[in-house]
Structures are given as C-alpha cells and as structure tokens.
Design a protein around this motif. Structure first.
Motif, PDB file in Angstrom:
ATOM      1  N   VAL A  15      14.272   8.997   5.115  1.00  0.00           N
ATOM      2  CA  VAL A  15      13.284   8.899   4.137  1.00  0.00           C
ATOM      3  C   VAL A  15      12.631  10.389   4.125  1.00  0.00           C
ATOM      4  O   VAL A  15      12.730  11.289   4.637  1.00  0.00           O
ATOM      5  CB  VAL A  15      12.010   7.982   4.554  1.00  0.00           C
ATOM      6  CG1 VAL A  15      12.450   6.653   4.717  1.00  0.00           C
ATOM      7  CG2 VAL A  15      11.287   8.562   5.918  1.00  0.00           C
ATOM      8  N   ASN A  16      12.128  10.392   2.904  1.00  0.00           N
ATOM      9  CA  ASN A  16      11.624  11.710   2.398  1.00  0.00           C
ATOM     10  C   ASN A  16      10.152  11.758   2.942  1.00  0.00           C
ATOM     11  O   ASN A  16       9.145  11.051   2.758  1.00  0.00           O
ATOM     12  CB  ASN A  16      11.424  11.925   0.858  1.00  0.00           C
ATOM     13  CG  ASN A  16      10.864  13.135   0.333  1.00  0.00           C
ATOM     14  OD1 ASN A  16      10.150  13.804   1.091  1.00  0.00           O
ATOM     15  ND2 ASN A  16      11.629  13.747  -0.639  1.00  0.00           N
ATOM     16  N   GLU A  17       9.664  12.749   3.955  1.00  0.00           N
ATOM     17  CA  GLU A  17       8.441  12.942   4.805  1.00  0.00           C
ATOM     18  C   GLU A  17       7.416  12.895   3.829  1.00  0.00           C
ATOM     19  O   GLU A  17       6.521  12.189   3.837  1.00  0.00           O
ATOM     20  CB  GLU A  17       8.606  13.787   5.716  1.00  0.00           C
ATOM     21  CG  GLU A  17       9.758  13.740   6.855  1.00  0.00           C
ATOM     22  CD  GLU A  17       9.413  12.505   7.602  1.00  0.00           C
ATOM     23  OE1 GLU A  17       8.422  11.962   7.638  1.00  0.00           O
ATOM     24  OE2 GLU A  17      10.480  11.894   8.169  1.00  0.00           O
ATOM     25  N   GLU A  18       7.487  13.669   2.741  1.00  0.00           N
ATOM     26  CA  GLU A  18       6.327  13.920   1.996  1.00  0.00           C
ATOM     27  C   GLU A  18       5.919  12.505   1.096  1.00  0.00           C
ATOM     28  O   GLU A  18       4.778  12.222   0.851  1.00  0.00           O
ATOM     29  CB  GLU A  18       6.652  15.059   0.952  1.00  0.00           C
ATOM     30  CG  GLU A  18       6.827  16.505   1.554  1.00  0.00           C
ATOM     31  CD  GLU A  18       7.041  17.559   0.795  1.00  0.00           C
ATOM     32  OE1 GLU A  18       6.950  17.243  -0.473  1.00  0.00           O
ATOM     33  OE2 GLU A  18       7.141  18.808   1.029  1.00  0.00           O
ATOM     34  N   LYS A  43      -0.524  -7.091   0.412  1.00  0.00           N
ATOM     35  CA  LYS A  43       0.139  -6.877  -1.079  1.00  0.00           C
ATOM     36  C   LYS A  43       1.001  -5.877  -0.816  1.00  0.00           C
ATOM     37  O   LYS A  43       1.697  -5.156  -1.822  1.00  0.00           O
ATOM     38  CB  LYS A  43      -0.816  -6.544  -1.904  1.00  0.00           C
ATOM     39  CG  LYS A  43      -1.845  -7.741  -2.318  1.00  0.00           C
ATOM     40  CD  LYS A  43      -2.834  -7.050  -3.345  1.00  0.00           C
ATOM     41  CE  LYS A  43      -3.803  -8.556  -3.717  1.00  0.00           C
ATOM     42  NZ  LYS A  43      -4.585  -8.227  -4.563  1.00  0.00           N
ATOM     43  N   GLN A  44       1.181  -5.097   0.460  1.00  0.00           N
ATOM     44  CA  GLN A  44       1.848  -3.824   0.654  1.00  0.00           C
ATOM     45  C   GLN A  44       3.403  -4.429   0.787  1.00  0.00           C
ATOM     46  O   GLN A  44       4.093  -5.329   1.013  1.00  0.00           O
ATOM     47  CB  GLN A  44       1.572  -3.086   1.991  1.00  0.00           C
ATOM     48  CG  GLN A  44       1.868  -3.752   3.066  1.00  0.00           C
ATOM     49  CD  GLN A  44       1.329  -2.786   4.285  1.00  0.00           C
ATOM     50  OE1 GLN A  44       0.467  -2.120   3.934  1.00  0.00           O
ATOM     51  NE2 GLN A  44       1.596  -3.413   5.509  1.00  0.00           N
ATOM     52  N   ASP A  45       4.303  -3.381   0.511  1.00  0.00           N
ATOM     53  CA  ASP A  45       6.006  -3.585   0.776  1.00  0.00           C
ATOM     54  C   ASP A  45       6.050  -3.020   2.213  1.00  0.00           C
ATOM     55  O   ASP A  45       6.052  -1.876   2.521  1.00  0.00           O
ATOM     56  CB  ASP A  45       6.464  -2.695  -0.076  1.00  0.00           C
ATOM     57  CG  ASP A  45       8.165  -3.012  -0.110  1.00  0.00           C
ATOM     58  OD1 ASP A  45       8.665  -3.537   0.708  1.00  0.00           O
ATOM     59  OD2 ASP A  45       8.932  -2.226  -0.817  1.00  0.00           O
ATOM     60  N   TYR A  91       2.761   7.717   0.104  1.00  0.00           N
ATOM     61  CA  TYR A  91       2.777   6.283   0.064  1.00  0.00           C
ATOM     62  C   TYR A  91       1.871   5.804   1.085  1.00  0.00           C
ATOM     63  O   TYR A  91       0.981   4.684   0.895  1.00  0.00           O
ATOM     64  CB  TYR A  91       4.204   5.794   0.306  1.00  0.00           C
ATOM     65  CG  TYR A  91       4.110   4.189   0.283  1.00  0.00           C
ATOM     66  CD1 TYR A  91       4.035   3.377  -1.151  1.00  0.00           C
ATOM     67  CD2 TYR A  91       4.566   3.283   1.254  1.00  0.00           C
ATOM     68  CE1 TYR A  91       3.789   2.170  -1.192  1.00  0.00           C
ATOM     69  CE2 TYR A  91       4.218   1.916   1.117  1.00  0.00           C
ATOM     70  CZ  TYR A  91       4.149   1.540  -0.174  1.00  0.00           C
ATOM     71  OH  TYR A  91       4.122   0.108  -0.022  1.00  0.00           O
ATOM     72  N   LEU A  92       1.852   6.132   2.509  1.00  0.00           N
ATOM     73  CA  LEU A  92       0.998   5.620   3.475  1.00  0.00           C
ATOM     74  C   LEU A  92      -0.281   6.092   3.250  1.00  0.00           C
ATOM     75  O   LEU A  92      -1.053   4.962   3.535  1.00  0.00           O
ATOM     76  CB  LEU A  92       1.757   6.151   4.736  1.00  0.00           C
ATOM     77  CG  LEU A  92       2.993   5.691   5.176  1.00  0.00           C
ATOM     78  CD1 LEU A  92       3.498   6.587   6.478  1.00  0.00           C
ATOM     79  CD2 LEU A  92       3.176   4.157   5.505  1.00  0.00           C
ATOM     80  N   ARG A  93      -0.578   7.145   2.941  1.00  0.00           N
ATOM     81  CA  ARG A  93      -1.857   7.492   2.654  1.00  0.00           C
ATOM     82  C   ARG A  93      -2.434   6.764   1.397  1.00  0.00           C
ATOM     83  O   ARG A  93      -3.753   6.725   1.085  1.00  0.00           O
ATOM     84  CB  ARG A  93      -2.271   9.120   2.250  1.00  0.00           C
ATOM     85  CG  ARG A  93      -2.077   9.794   3.565  1.00  0.00           C
ATOM     86  CD  ARG A  93      -2.085  11.189   3.515  1.00  0.00           C
ATOM     87  NE  ARG A  93      -1.795  11.845   4.579  1.00  0.00           N
ATOM     88  CZ  ARG A  93      -2.505  12.149   5.758  1.00  0.00           C
ATOM     89  NH1 ARG A  93      -3.772  11.656   5.668  1.00  0.00           N
ATOM     90  NH2 ARG A  93      -2.150  12.980   6.598  1.00  0.00           N
TER      91      ARG A  93
END
Length: 636
Positions: free
Chosen positions: A78-81, A97-99, A86-88
């Motif tokens: 995955v792209n770390e940035e 509701k999250q994926d 996305y996590l933040r």
C-alpha cells in the motif's frame, strides 16, 4: 544468575533489537511495553507450523508462508502516505461505516483475502500505528479518539468468520447490478456473464460452483450450470445493516422487539437478493447462444420426428388405400362376373320366353285356324259366338304344350274334343275361383267384421247393381291411389250419383271390399261380362249389315276395358288429353269458332267429342270437390 546479571541481560536484549529504548543507564517504561508487545507477536510467528516459515533469510518481525506469491505480495503493498491519510480521516465513532478491507490494506483482495493475509496485514498495521509506538516517536495520541480503534474494529470484524461473512454480504464495493439485454452483452456473452456469475458465486452455500463455460460446452455441462443456479442457495445475510443493536435493549421485551424488526428487514433484503439472482439466471438463459442452439436442435429433431411420423402415416394410408382398391377391384370383378352370368342367364331366360311366346303364339294361331275352318264347331249363330268366346278362353288358359295336344285332338275328334276341353277348363277355372273367393272372404270378414245385427245389413248390402258397379269402376279410376281419404271419397261419390231406388248407403269398408273382389275375381264369369258380350254381339249384327268386313274379324276383336265391352265411347288417351288441355289454354272462351279450332288440334277426335269430354271433366272436378268437402265436413 544474580539480579545484576539479569538486568544486564535485559538491557543487552533491548540494545540489540531496539537501540532507542536504552538511554544511558535508564529504561523508558513506554518503550518497554512496546518491546514486550512485539515479543509476543514474534512468539505467535514462531509457534506457526514449520511449513509456513521460510527456511532461509528469515528476518526478525516478518514471516512468509508457502501461500505467498509475488502477485499477492504486490496486492498487499500500500501507499504509506495515502494509507496514513485515509486512517487519519476515519472517525472511531463511525467505525461501522468504514471500509475494513481498506483499513487493513486489503482493498485489492477484499473477499479473496485469506485468514493469513488478514493476520499479516493486521500485524503490519499494529507495528506501525500502535499508540505506544507513535508516542515514542513524539506523536500526540488521544486515547478516546484515535484511529487505531478503527484498525482494531477492522481486525475484530474480518478476523471473525461470522462477522466477516456479515460484512462481506453488504460490501459496498460489490456490484449488485445485473447486465442489461443489449447487443454488446449478447455479442460478448461468455465474457460479461462469466465475470458476473463468478463474482456472485462467492455467496453459494454449495461448492464447487460450476463455471459458465464457453461455446464448446456440452449440453450436460450447460444443464448442470443452469440447474445449479436455478436452485442456488445463498449464505448472504444482512445482519450488519441492522439499524438497532439487540444488546442496546433495556429489557427482555425491548430486545425481543428489536430482534423481530431486524429479522423482518433481513428477510425482505434476502428475498430481494434471490429475486436478483433469479433475474440474472433468467436473463442469461434467455440470451445464451447455446440454449438457442439446443432449442433449435430439439425443434429440428421434433420436426424430423413429426415428418417421419407423417411419412409413416402417409405410407400406411397409401398401403390401406392400395389394399382397399385391390379389395374393391376384386369385388368389382366378382360383381362384373356375377352380372355377366346373370345377364347370360337373363338372356337365356329371355330367349326361352321368346321361344315360348313364339310357340304359344303359333299354337294359338293353329287353334284359331282350325276353329275358324270348322266354323267354331257350332250349329247356330248363338253357339258360334259362345264357342268363339270359349276359344279365346282356351287360348288364355292353356300353355303351348296343352294347345298343341288340343290342336291334335281337334284334328282327330273335332267338336267332341273341343266341348270336352272347354268343359274341363271351365271346371278348373271355377275351382280356382272358388278357392280364391274363400280366401278373400276370410280376409274381408277380418276387415269388415261386426255384430250379428250388422251381418244381416252387410248381406243385404252385398248385392251391387250393374250401374253401381260401373260407377264404382269410374270412381276408382277418377280417384287414384294417393288421394287423401280415398275410399271415403269414393263412397261419397257413389252415394251421391247412384239412384238405384234401394237407398243403400255404401261405406268405405264396403267399397274397399268390393273393389278387391272385382280386382281378384274372375271377370269372365260375371254378369257384367255376359252383358258386355251381349252388347258386343248386337254391335256385331249392326256392323254386319252396314259393312262388308268379315264377321270373324269383328267378333274376334278383344276389348281392354269394361266400358268398351259395353259399347261405351272410346277412352281418351293421355296424348289426346294433353292436346285437349293445351288447346283449351290456347283458345280462350272469346275465340271465334273455338271448338272448331280445338278439334283441329285433336285430330283423332271430333268437335262433338271434344265438347263432351270438356263437360265430363267439369263434372268430374265438381264431383271430386263435393266428395272431398263432404268428407272434411264429417265430425271426427
């Protein structure tokens, strides 16, 4: 080992794996907890089966399994940035509701990810985003609102088999749409529908799921595929979308009500899902080129079987017709043969009858010549006339052989043989007549019948005068068979026109009986015959005085009816009657010299005879109408 040595060993271990933990002579408690957590993770890795570990090149904090492959590893990267961004952006309070797959870095694999993939990705996320580690790096972490809670929820959901199935059932990245019925999808049927069926196969309770196949698939494979999908059993359920959680109920009744509402919503969504699957299968079945080909093959087979059946029926019908024709030909040949034989037999009988007629005619001529030559074996004129009548009677009563024998006897014996033969023949005829009358009398008694009192009246009424008999004959001819109530009409006609002074009323039964008696009786012995002969003799005498013609020819003339024997005028023939009727229509009453013209049309009749015939016809019509009216007026 002493306490000092144990502490030294701990610091050495920390310095080897986490150099930043040891700062001079002190140990950071936060960093120590993080190291302990990593140590437990490594212990889980070491305890995995040997088949899942790499023999060479194993690095601390990382594991590789036999299931790993380069392609899957690429999908796990995955792209770390982007991942950090996305996590933040996630809200821990809205974790449902999250994926979850994207949270763990499984966005590309999703439902295809294995348990090993989920554990591996979760470990990576823990090692990178654990709050203690981030605090160690100087990041500010809020315990009540940290995105690491979302990672934990994703692991709790995907790491549990039942919870993962519940989430997969409502995966927002799954396409529930059914392909449309357009030309592109028809042209690329196997590609478009193959992917859709493969994607929907994840919901199947039964495994393995048959593939759609291609144009070369057999009928059995296609039938197995559609049979499977028409009986498809899906494990897809919708508990993840429950609006209210059962555990939030304050008491047992409220929790029961919440469960009931959730079940109703799940059942509705499940039904819609099965309708969607059935629509997909129906659409695929309707445009599947293999199904169309199989149907066409079945249709061709059915048409061929029908044609073969029709051909067999036609052949059978032709065979039956042929057999029928042969049978008809045989029957026709037999009939023609029978007709030919019958015709030959009839020809032989006709020839025989003709020969008999010629023979009897010859014998009659011989008898007449002998009688004429011998003056009819008479002594006077009266006997001569009687013998002439007897001779005719013999000609009618005897056959050819008997006439030949009689001719021979006359040549040898003469008068004696003639008188003897006449006497024997008359006795024979009289016997036959009596026998016939007896039989008729029995029949008449059964028809007429009646009491003793009526028998006397019938006996009295059985005597018919000559004029009444003549009127009966006339009435019978006037009212032929087929006339409505014929014998009642004839009886009325007799009662109206007969004035014999006896005032006898004739009934229909009496008239019918007398008519039968006249028809069946021997008229040669009746009184009417004698009167006719007497009048014929008188006419003969008159003609003898006025003409030169031989007496024999006049006397030997035979009469065909009673009216002619009594000296009545010659009866009108049908041809004369038709000519008279046509002339009456042609020349009306206003035509001058009408009866002269009518007589010219009927050349065989005079003017006086035509007028007399016309009057007779008028009287007959009036009498007929009066008789019919009288019968109709009688009470029934």
């Amino acid at each position: 080992m002493g306490e000092g040595q144990l502490e030294g060993s701990r610091q050495l271990t920390l310095s080897l794996y986490k150099p930043w933990v040891v700062t001079r002579d002190k140990v950071d408690p936060n960093q120590l907890r993080l190291v302990q957590l990593e140590s437990r993770v490594r212990k889980l890795k070491v305890e995995r089966p040997p088949t899942e570990q790499k023999v060479n090149g194993e690095l601390p904090g990382a594991t590789a399994t036999a299931e790993d492959d380069p392609e899957k590893d690429d999908k796990l990267l995955v792209n770390e940035e982007e991942d950090m961004g996305y996590l933040r952006s996630l809200d821990p309070k809205e974790w449902k509701k999250q994926d979850h797959y994207k949270v763990l870095g499984l966005e590309k694999l999703r439902w295809k990810a294995t348990e090993s993939d989920i554990k591996k990705c979760y470990r990576r996320k823990v090692l990178r985003h654990h709050p203690d580690k981030r605090k160690a790096q100087g990041e500010e972490v809020r315990e009540d609102d940290d995105y690491f809670t979302c990672i934990t929820k994703a692991w709790e959901t995907l790491g549990d088999k039942l919870k993962r199935r519940s989430y997969d059932s409502v995966d927002p990245h799954f396409d529930d749409n059914v392909p449309s019925n357009n030309e592109y999808n028809k042209a690329h049927f196997y590609k478009v529908f193959g992917e859709v069926f493969e994607m929907n196969a994840q919901w199947s309770e039964k495994t393995p799921v048959p593939k759609l196949g291609n144009a070369k698939s057999t009928r059995e494979q296609v039938d197995r595929f559609y049979t499977f999908w028409y009986n498809f059993e899906s494990w897809r359920e919708y508990s993840y979308l429950d609006e209210e959680e059962k555990e939030k109920g304050q008491d047992r009744e409220e929790r029961k009500w919440i469960e009931k509402q959730n079940k109703a919503v799940r059942a509705k969504r499940k039904k819609e899902e099965m309708v969607r699957i059935r629509g997909l299968v129906d659409l695929a079945y309707s445009i599947d080129p293999r199904i169309a080909k199989f149907k066409q093959d079945d249709k061709d087979k059915k048409v061929a079987a029908k044609k073969a059946k029709q051909d067999a029926a036609r052949a059978r019908q032709e065979e039956e017709e042929r057999e029928k024709r042969e049978a008809e030909d045989k029957v026709r040949a037999a009939k023609e043969k029978e007709e030919a034989e019958e015709k030959a037999r009839q020809s032989a009988l006709k020839a025989e009858r003709e020969a008999q007629k010629r023979a009897i005619k010859k014998e009659r001529k011989s008898l007449r010549d002998i009688c004429k030559k011998n003056d009819y074996f008479s002594c006077n004129e009266e006997e001569r006339l009687k013998h002439m009548t007897s001779m005719e009677m013999l000609c009618e009563a005897l056959d050819a052989v008997q006439l030949g024998v009689l001719t021979g006897q006359l040549q040898s014996s003469g008068r004696e043989a003639f008188l003897k033969t006449v006497e024997e023949t008359e006795k024979k005829i009289e016997g036959e007549r009596n026998q016939h009358l007896e039989s008729n009398k029995v029949a008449n008694n059964s028809v007429v019948g009646g009491s003793g009192g009526s028998s006397n009246s019938s006996k009295k009424n059985s005597e018919w005068p000559p004029d009444e008999l003549q009127m009966l004959i006339k009435a019978v001819n006037m009212f032929p068979a087929g006339t409505n109530q014929r014998w009642e009409v004839v009886a009325n006609f007799l009662n109206q026109h007969c004035s014999n002074g006896t005032m006898v009323i004739r009934t229909a039964k009496e008239v019918l009986a007398k008519a039968k008696e006249l028809k069946d009786g021997d008229f040669s012995k009746s009184q009417l015959k004698d009167q006719a002969n007497q009048k014929a003799y008188d006419n003969f005498e008159k003609e003898k005085k006025t003409t030169v013609a031989p007496v024999v020819e006049v006397v030997s003339e035979r009469f065909d009816s009673v009216a002619e024997q009594q000296g009545m005028p010659k009866a009108w023939t049908n041809e004369e009657q038709q000519l008279l009727e046509q002339a009456l229509k042609t020349y009306g009453a206003s035509t001058p010299e009408r009866w002269d013209r009518i007589a010219e049309c009927v050349q065989t009749r005079t003017k006086k005879e035509c007028m007399k015939r016309y009057k007779e016809l008028v009287e007959m019509v009036k009498a007929k109408k009066a008789a019919q009216a009288s019968v109709a007026a009688k009470p029934k």
